[in-house]
Scaffold this active site. Structure first.
Site: not given
Ligand code: NAD
Length: 370
Positions: A227, A143
Protein backbone atom coordinates in the site's frame (compact mmCIF):
# COMPACT_ATOMS: atom_id res chain seq x y z
CA UNK A 1 25.09 -16.44 -41.76
CA UNK A 2 23.42 -19.09 -39.53
CA UNK A 3 19.69 -18.64 -38.94
CA UNK A 4 19.99 -19.51 -35.28
CA UNK A 5 17.45 -17.21 -33.66
CA UNK A 6 14.08 -18.93 -33.70
CA UNK A 7 11.08 -16.64 -33.38
CA UNK A 8 7.44 -17.65 -33.17
CA UNK A 9 5.12 -14.80 -34.11
CA UNK A 10 1.48 -14.98 -32.98
CA UNK A 11 -0.44 -11.96 -34.32
CA UNK A 12 -3.82 -12.96 -32.79
CA UNK A 13 -6.89 -10.75 -33.19
CA UNK A 14 -8.10 -7.16 -33.61
CA UNK A 15 -5.20 -4.73 -33.90
CA UNK A 16 -2.73 -7.58 -33.16
CA UNK A 17 -2.04 -8.38 -36.85
CA UNK A 18 -1.85 -4.65 -37.68
CA UNK A 19 0.82 -3.79 -35.12
CA UNK A 20 2.67 -7.08 -35.72
CA UNK A 21 2.88 -6.19 -39.44
CA UNK A 22 4.83 -3.01 -38.57
CA UNK A 23 7.05 -4.97 -36.19
CA UNK A 24 7.89 -7.45 -38.95
CA UNK A 25 9.16 -4.51 -41.01
CA UNK A 26 11.52 -3.65 -38.14
CA UNK A 27 12.63 -7.31 -37.99
CA UNK A 28 13.31 -7.26 -41.74
CA UNK A 29 15.26 -4.03 -41.31
CA UNK A 30 17.39 -5.73 -38.61
CA UNK A 31 18.15 -8.61 -40.96
CA UNK A 32 19.11 -6.25 -43.80
CA UNK A 33 21.19 -3.82 -41.78
CA UNK A 34 22.48 -5.52 -38.61
CA UNK A 35 24.04 -8.81 -39.69
CA UNK A 36 21.47 -10.87 -37.81
CA UNK A 37 19.16 -13.53 -39.08
CA UNK A 38 15.94 -14.88 -37.60
CA UNK A 39 14.17 -18.13 -38.34
CA UNK A 40 10.53 -17.06 -38.21
CA UNK A 41 7.43 -19.18 -37.83
CA UNK A 42 3.95 -17.67 -37.62
CA UNK A 43 1.15 -19.38 -35.68
CA UNK A 44 -2.46 -19.13 -34.59
CA UNK A 45 -3.74 -17.98 -31.21
CA UNK A 46 -6.91 -16.48 -29.74
CA UNK A 47 -10.05 -15.93 -31.80
CA UNK A 48 -8.16 -16.49 -35.06
CA UNK A 49 -7.16 -19.94 -33.77
CA UNK A 50 -10.73 -20.69 -32.60
CA UNK A 51 -12.06 -19.89 -36.08
CA UNK A 52 -9.45 -22.08 -37.79
CA UNK A 53 -9.15 -25.00 -35.34
CA UNK A 54 -11.78 -24.70 -32.61
CA UNK A 55 -9.14 -24.08 -29.91
CA UNK A 56 -7.75 -20.72 -28.67
CA UNK A 57 -4.31 -22.30 -28.42
CA UNK A 58 -3.92 -25.40 -30.60
CA UNK A 59 -1.24 -27.99 -29.78
CA UNK A 60 0.75 -26.96 -32.87
CA UNK A 61 1.07 -23.45 -31.42
CA UNK A 62 2.33 -24.77 -28.07
CA UNK A 63 4.80 -27.06 -29.87
CA UNK A 64 6.09 -24.21 -32.04
CA UNK A 65 6.41 -21.99 -28.92
CA UNK A 66 8.37 -24.72 -27.16
CA UNK A 67 10.78 -24.99 -30.11
CA UNK A 68 11.22 -21.23 -30.42
CA UNK A 69 13.85 -19.15 -28.60
CA UNK A 70 11.28 -16.41 -28.13
CA UNK A 71 7.59 -15.75 -28.84
CA UNK A 72 6.34 -12.40 -30.11
CA UNK A 73 2.64 -12.18 -29.24
CA UNK A 74 0.12 -9.63 -30.58
CA UNK A 75 -3.20 -9.57 -28.73
CA UNK A 76 -6.30 -11.73 -28.51
CA UNK A 77 -10.05 -11.34 -28.03
CA UNK A 78 -12.95 -9.43 -29.49
CA UNK A 79 -16.75 -9.16 -29.57
CA UNK A 80 -17.03 -12.01 -32.09
CA UNK A 81 -16.00 -14.49 -29.39
CA UNK A 82 -17.47 -12.73 -26.32
CA UNK A 83 -20.47 -15.06 -26.04
CA UNK A 84 -18.36 -18.25 -25.90
CA UNK A 85 -18.23 -20.10 -22.55
CA UNK A 86 -15.30 -19.07 -20.34
CA UNK A 87 -13.28 -22.25 -21.06
CA UNK A 88 -13.35 -21.59 -24.82
CA UNK A 89 -12.53 -17.89 -24.88
CA UNK A 90 -9.62 -16.42 -26.91
CA UNK A 91 -7.94 -15.06 -23.74
CA UNK A 92 -7.26 -18.67 -22.67
CA UNK A 93 -4.71 -18.80 -25.50
CA UNK A 94 -2.24 -16.68 -23.57
CA UNK A 95 -2.98 -18.48 -20.28
CA UNK A 96 -2.19 -21.87 -21.84
CA UNK A 97 1.08 -20.58 -23.27
CA UNK A 98 2.08 -19.12 -19.87
CA UNK A 99 1.26 -22.41 -18.15
CA UNK A 100 2.76 -24.82 -20.70
CA UNK A 101 5.98 -22.82 -21.09
CA UNK A 102 6.27 -22.22 -17.32
CA UNK A 103 6.36 -18.42 -17.74
CA UNK A 104 6.40 -17.21 -14.13
CA UNK A 105 8.00 -13.76 -14.21
CA UNK A 106 6.24 -10.88 -15.91
CA UNK A 107 8.41 -7.85 -16.63
CA UNK A 108 6.74 -4.54 -17.31
CA UNK A 109 8.88 -1.50 -17.86
CA UNK A 110 7.25 1.84 -17.07
CA UNK A 111 9.35 4.29 -19.03
CA UNK A 112 8.39 7.87 -19.73
CA UNK A 113 9.87 8.92 -23.05
CA UNK A 114 10.78 12.58 -22.95
CA UNK A 115 8.40 13.68 -25.75
CA UNK A 116 5.47 12.08 -23.87
CA UNK A 117 6.16 13.47 -20.38
CA UNK A 118 3.07 15.69 -20.70
CA UNK A 119 0.80 12.66 -21.33
CA UNK A 120 1.33 11.30 -17.80
CA UNK A 121 -1.36 11.32 -15.13
CA UNK A 122 1.23 13.09 -12.95
CA UNK A 123 2.99 16.44 -13.39
CA UNK A 124 5.67 16.26 -16.09
CA UNK A 125 8.48 17.17 -13.64
CA UNK A 126 7.61 14.16 -11.44
CA UNK A 127 7.88 11.64 -14.29
CA UNK A 128 10.37 13.08 -16.78
CA UNK A 129 13.08 10.46 -17.20
CA UNK A 130 11.09 7.79 -15.28
CA UNK A 131 12.43 4.28 -15.89
CA UNK A 132 10.99 1.58 -13.61
CA UNK A 133 10.82 -2.17 -14.14
CA UNK A 134 8.03 -4.07 -12.39
CA UNK A 135 8.62 -7.80 -11.90
CA UNK A 136 5.41 -9.67 -11.11
CA UNK A 137 5.08 -13.34 -10.20
CA UNK A 138 2.48 -14.79 -12.59
CA UNK A 139 1.89 -18.48 -11.91
CA UNK A 140 1.13 -18.56 -8.16
CA UNK A 141 -0.55 -16.63 -5.38
CA UNK A 142 -4.17 -15.75 -4.87
CA UNK A 143 -5.17 -16.09 -8.54
CA UNK A 144 -4.50 -19.83 -8.43
CA UNK A 145 -4.50 -20.83 -4.72
CA UNK A 146 -6.93 -23.50 -3.49
CA UNK A 147 -9.47 -23.55 -1.96
CA UNK A 148 -11.30 -20.99 -4.02
CA UNK A 149 -14.93 -20.47 -4.95
CA UNK A 150 -18.28 -19.26 -3.68
CA UNK A 151 -20.21 -21.50 -1.29
CA UNK A 152 -23.65 -21.19 0.22
CA UNK A 153 -24.08 -21.70 3.97
CA UNK A 154 -27.04 -23.35 5.77
CA UNK A 155 -28.58 -19.88 6.16
CA UNK A 156 -28.57 -19.46 2.35
CA UNK A 157 -25.89 -16.70 2.50
CA UNK A 158 -22.87 -16.93 0.19
CA UNK A 159 -19.19 -16.84 1.11
CA UNK A 160 -16.42 -16.13 -1.44
CA UNK A 161 -12.97 -17.63 -0.85
CA UNK A 162 -9.58 -17.17 -2.50
CA UNK A 163 -6.34 -18.46 -1.08
CA UNK A 164 -3.07 -16.55 -1.15
CA UNK A 165 -0.39 -19.24 -1.14
CA UNK A 166 3.32 -19.23 -2.02
CA UNK A 167 5.97 -21.91 -1.77
CA UNK A 168 9.43 -20.57 -0.97
CA UNK A 169 10.84 -21.86 -4.28
CA UNK A 170 8.26 -19.81 -6.21
CA UNK A 171 9.34 -16.69 -4.32
CA UNK A 172 13.07 -17.37 -4.70
CA UNK A 173 12.98 -17.89 -8.48
CA UNK A 174 11.12 -14.67 -9.21
CA UNK A 175 13.33 -12.78 -6.74
CA UNK A 176 16.38 -13.95 -8.70
CA UNK A 177 14.88 -12.51 -11.91
CA UNK A 178 14.44 -9.14 -10.17
CA UNK A 179 17.96 -9.07 -8.70
CA UNK A 180 19.55 -10.08 -12.01
CA UNK A 181 17.68 -7.31 -13.82
CA UNK A 182 18.66 -4.76 -11.18
CA UNK A 183 22.34 -5.58 -11.71
CA UNK A 184 21.97 -4.48 -15.33
CA UNK A 185 20.09 -1.32 -14.34
CA UNK A 186 20.53 0.91 -11.26
CA UNK A 187 21.16 -1.98 -8.87
CA UNK A 188 18.15 -1.55 -6.58
CA UNK A 189 15.20 -3.87 -5.85
CA UNK A 190 12.12 -2.79 -3.90
CA UNK A 191 10.27 -5.92 -2.81
CA UNK A 192 6.61 -5.36 -1.93
CA UNK A 193 4.22 -7.40 0.22
CA UNK A 194 2.04 -6.98 3.30
CA UNK A 195 4.32 -8.70 5.81
CA UNK A 196 2.57 -6.72 8.56
CA UNK A 197 -0.75 -8.53 8.08
CA UNK A 198 -0.22 -11.58 5.82
CA UNK A 199 1.64 -14.82 6.59
CA UNK A 200 2.51 -15.32 2.92
CA UNK A 201 3.87 -11.76 3.03
CA UNK A 202 6.14 -12.64 5.98
CA UNK A 203 7.48 -15.62 4.05
CA UNK A 204 7.90 -13.46 0.92
CA UNK A 205 10.02 -10.92 2.82
CA UNK A 206 12.09 -13.63 4.51
CA UNK A 207 12.84 -15.58 1.30
CA UNK A 208 13.68 -12.46 -0.73
CA UNK A 209 16.07 -11.48 2.08
CA UNK A 210 17.73 -14.92 2.06
CA UNK A 211 18.22 -14.92 -1.73
CA UNK A 212 19.62 -11.41 -1.48
CA UNK A 213 22.10 -12.29 1.27
CA UNK A 214 23.28 -15.52 -0.36
CA UNK A 215 23.43 -14.53 -4.03
CA UNK A 216 23.02 -10.78 -4.59
CA UNK A 217 24.58 -8.90 -1.65
CA UNK A 218 25.89 -6.27 -4.10
CA UNK A 219 22.32 -5.22 -5.03
CA UNK A 220 20.47 -2.74 -2.80
CA UNK A 221 17.31 -4.35 -1.35
CA UNK A 222 14.46 -2.37 0.13
CA UNK A 223 11.28 -3.96 1.55
CA UNK A 224 8.09 -1.93 1.29
CA UNK A 225 4.44 -2.58 2.14
CA UNK A 226 2.41 -2.75 -1.06
CA UNK A 227 0.00 0.00 0.00
CA UNK A 228 2.89 2.34 0.75
CA UNK A 229 4.43 1.44 -2.62
CA UNK A 230 1.20 2.51 -4.37
CA UNK A 231 1.36 5.86 -2.58
CA UNK A 232 5.06 6.33 -3.36
CA UNK A 233 4.50 5.44 -7.03
CA UNK A 234 1.83 8.10 -7.29
CA UNK A 235 3.91 10.76 -5.52
CA UNK A 236 7.66 10.10 -5.95
CA UNK A 237 7.95 7.43 -8.67
CA UNK A 238 11.56 8.18 -9.62
CA UNK A 239 12.86 6.65 -6.37
CA UNK A 240 12.28 3.15 -7.82
CA UNK A 241 14.42 0.98 -10.07
CA UNK A 242 13.08 -2.63 -9.99
CA UNK A 243 9.85 -3.33 -8.06
CA UNK A 244 9.24 -7.00 -7.20
CA UNK A 245 5.75 -8.18 -6.28
CA UNK A 246 3.53 -11.24 -6.10
CA UNK A 247 0.77 -11.94 -8.61
CA UNK A 248 -1.85 -9.69 -6.98
CA UNK A 249 0.23 -6.72 -5.83
CA UNK A 250 2.33 -6.88 -9.02
CA UNK A 251 -0.84 -6.74 -11.11
CA UNK A 252 -2.19 -3.65 -9.35
CA UNK A 253 1.12 -1.79 -9.09
CA UNK A 254 2.07 -2.42 -12.73
CA UNK A 255 -1.21 -0.89 -13.90
CA UNK A 256 -0.60 2.09 -11.65
CA UNK A 257 2.91 2.47 -13.08
CA UNK A 258 1.46 2.23 -16.60
CA UNK A 259 -0.82 5.19 -15.86
CA UNK A 260 2.29 7.24 -15.06
CA UNK A 261 3.55 6.78 -18.61
CA UNK A 262 0.48 8.05 -20.45
CA UNK A 263 -0.57 5.49 -23.05
CA UNK A 264 -1.37 1.82 -23.40
CA UNK A 265 -0.15 2.00 -26.98
CA UNK A 266 3.44 2.59 -25.81
CA UNK A 267 3.94 -0.17 -23.22
CA UNK A 268 5.71 -3.48 -23.90
CA UNK A 269 6.13 -6.49 -21.61
CA UNK A 270 7.98 -9.78 -21.31
CA UNK A 271 7.14 -12.98 -19.46
CA UNK A 272 10.01 -15.31 -18.68
CA UNK A 273 10.41 -18.92 -17.63
CA UNK A 274 13.26 -20.58 -15.76
CA UNK A 275 16.72 -20.91 -17.26
CA UNK A 276 16.95 -24.57 -18.29
CA UNK A 277 20.07 -26.74 -17.97
CA UNK A 278 20.63 -26.19 -21.73
CA UNK A 279 20.69 -22.46 -20.81
CA UNK A 280 17.56 -21.94 -22.94
CA UNK A 281 14.83 -19.83 -21.33
CA UNK A 282 11.27 -19.65 -22.64
CA UNK A 283 10.08 -16.08 -23.09
CA UNK A 284 7.03 -14.36 -24.50
CA UNK A 285 6.91 -10.67 -25.45
CA UNK A 286 3.69 -8.71 -25.93
CA UNK A 287 2.27 -5.22 -25.65
CA UNK A 288 0.23 -4.72 -22.48
CA UNK A 289 -2.78 -3.53 -24.48
CA UNK A 290 -5.49 -5.84 -25.79
CA UNK A 291 -6.95 -6.29 -29.27
CA UNK A 292 -8.71 -2.86 -29.21
CA UNK A 293 -11.79 -3.95 -31.21
CA UNK A 294 -13.04 -0.34 -31.25
CA UNK A 295 -10.23 0.69 -33.62
CA UNK A 296 -9.35 -2.64 -35.29
CA UNK A 297 -9.21 -2.52 -39.09
CA UNK A 298 -9.04 1.28 -39.19
CA UNK A 299 -5.28 1.58 -39.58
CA UNK A 300 -4.97 3.92 -36.59
CA UNK A 301 -3.50 1.66 -33.86
CA UNK A 302 -0.21 2.67 -32.32
CA UNK A 303 2.38 -0.01 -33.20
CA UNK A 304 5.01 1.30 -30.73
CA UNK A 305 4.18 -1.07 -27.82
CA UNK A 306 4.53 -4.08 -30.14
CA UNK A 307 7.76 -2.75 -31.66
CA UNK A 308 9.14 -1.99 -28.17
CA UNK A 309 8.20 -5.56 -27.15
CA UNK A 310 10.48 -6.73 -29.95
CA UNK A 311 13.23 -4.48 -28.53
CA UNK A 312 12.80 -6.24 -25.16
CA UNK A 313 13.04 -9.57 -26.97
CA UNK A 314 16.32 -8.55 -28.59
CA UNK A 315 17.74 -7.45 -25.22
CA UNK A 316 16.54 -10.27 -22.98
CA UNK A 317 16.36 -13.36 -25.20
CA UNK A 318 19.29 -12.59 -27.51
CA UNK A 319 21.50 -10.23 -25.49
CA UNK A 320 21.38 -7.72 -28.38
CA UNK A 321 21.54 -4.61 -26.20
CA UNK A 322 22.83 -2.28 -28.91
CA UNK A 323 20.11 -3.30 -31.37
CA UNK A 324 17.42 -3.03 -28.68
CA UNK A 325 18.59 0.51 -27.93
CA UNK A 326 18.53 1.40 -31.64
CA UNK A 327 14.86 0.43 -31.86
CA UNK A 328 13.99 2.33 -28.66
CA UNK A 329 15.85 5.42 -29.83
CA UNK A 330 14.15 5.31 -33.23
CA UNK A 331 10.71 5.28 -31.55
CA UNK A 332 11.68 8.17 -29.28
CA UNK A 333 13.03 10.21 -32.19
CA UNK A 334 9.82 9.81 -34.19
CA UNK A 335 7.84 11.11 -31.21
CA UNK A 336 10.30 13.95 -30.64
CA UNK A 337 9.81 14.90 -34.31
CA UNK A 338 6.11 15.55 -33.59
CA UNK A 339 4.45 12.52 -35.22
CA UNK A 340 1.70 10.92 -33.15
CA UNK A 341 -0.91 8.18 -33.51
CA UNK A 342 -4.36 9.18 -32.24
CA UNK A 343 -3.91 7.64 -28.77
CA UNK A 344 -0.93 9.90 -27.97
CA UNK A 345 -2.01 12.92 -30.00
CA UNK A 346 -1.21 16.33 -28.48
CA UNK A 347 -1.79 19.92 -29.66
CA UNK A 348 0.60 21.01 -32.40
CA UNK A 349 1.61 17.45 -33.38
CA UNK A 350 0.91 15.66 -36.69
CA UNK A 351 -1.57 12.81 -36.52
CA UNK A 352 -0.57 9.66 -38.41
CA UNK A 353 -1.78 6.06 -38.76
CA UNK A 354 -0.23 2.66 -38.03
CA UNK A 355 1.78 2.13 -41.21
CA UNK A 356 3.06 5.72 -41.41
CA UNK A 357 4.30 5.32 -37.81
CA UNK A 358 6.05 2.09 -38.91
CA UNK A 359 7.68 3.86 -41.87
CA UNK A 360 8.79 6.79 -39.70
CA UNK A 361 10.48 4.37 -37.27
CA UNK A 362 12.28 2.66 -40.18
CA UNK A 363 13.49 6.06 -41.43
CA UNK A 364 14.88 6.90 -37.98
CA UNK A 365 16.54 3.46 -37.81
CA UNK A 366 18.22 4.19 -41.16
CA UNK A 367 19.52 7.52 -39.83
CA UNK A 368 20.74 6.01 -36.53
CA UNK A 369 22.57 3.19 -38.29
CA UNK A 370 24.07 5.41 -41.02
P1 NAD B 1 -7.62 -2.76 -24.95
O1 NAD B 1 -6.25 -2.63 -24.42
O2 NAD B 1 -7.78 -3.62 -26.15
O3 NAD B 1 -8.21 -1.31 -25.31
C1 NAD B 1 -8.42 -0.29 -24.33
C2 NAD B 1 -8.49 1.09 -25.04
O4 NAD B 1 -7.16 1.45 -25.44
C3 NAD B 1 -9.33 1.07 -26.31
O5 NAD B 1 -10.00 2.30 -26.42
C4 NAD B 1 -8.32 0.93 -27.42
O6 NAD B 1 -8.73 1.49 -28.65
C5 NAD B 1 -7.10 1.65 -26.85
N1 NAD B 1 -5.84 1.04 -27.34
C6 NAD B 1 -5.31 -0.14 -26.93
N2 NAD B 1 -4.17 -0.40 -27.60
C7 NAD B 1 -4.01 0.64 -28.46
C8 NAD B 1 -3.02 0.94 -29.43
N3 NAD B 1 -1.98 0.13 -29.68
N4 NAD B 1 -3.17 2.08 -30.15
C9 NAD B 1 -4.19 2.92 -29.91
N5 NAD B 1 -5.15 2.69 -29.00
C10 NAD B 1 -5.06 1.56 -28.29
O7 NAD B 1 -8.53 -3.31 -23.76
P2 NAD B 1 -10.07 -3.75 -23.76
O8 NAD B 1 -10.86 -2.85 -24.67
O9 NAD B 1 -10.42 -3.84 -22.33
O10 NAD B 1 -10.09 -5.22 -24.35
C11 NAD B 1 -10.34 -5.55 -25.71
C12 NAD B 1 -10.14 -7.05 -25.94
O11 NAD B 1 -8.75 -7.34 -25.73
C13 NAD B 1 -10.90 -7.91 -24.97
O12 NAD B 1 -11.38 -9.04 -25.68
C14 NAD B 1 -9.86 -8.31 -23.93
O13 NAD B 1 -10.17 -9.54 -23.30
C15 NAD B 1 -8.63 -8.42 -24.79
N6 NAD B 1 -7.34 -8.26 -24.06
C16 NAD B 1 -6.34 -9.05 -24.50
C17 NAD B 1 -5.09 -8.92 -23.92
C18 NAD B 1 -3.97 -9.79 -24.45
O14 NAD B 1 -4.05 -10.22 -25.58
N7 NAD B 1 -2.91 -10.05 -23.69
C19 NAD B 1 -4.86 -7.97 -22.92
C20 NAD B 1 -5.91 -7.14 -22.52
C21 NAD B 1 -7.17 -7.30 -23.11
Amino acid sequence: MPANKKLLILPGDGIGPEVVRETRRVIEWMERRRAVSFEIEEGLVGGAAIDATGSPCPDETVEAATRADAVLFGSVGGPKWDSLPFEQRPELGILRLRKDLGLFANLRPAVVLDPLADASALRADLVRGLDIMIVRETTGGVYFGEPRGVTKGPDGKRTGVDTQIYHEDEIARVARVAFELARKRRNKVTSVEKANVMQSGRLWRAVVGEVHKAEFPDVQLENMYADNCAMQLASKPKQFDVILGDNLFGDVLSDLAAALTGSLGMLPSATLGAVQPSSKRHALYEPIHGSAPDIAGKGVANPCAQILSFAMLLRISFGMEEDAKLVEQAVEKVLAGGLRTADIMAPGMARIGTSVMGEAILRELDKLAA
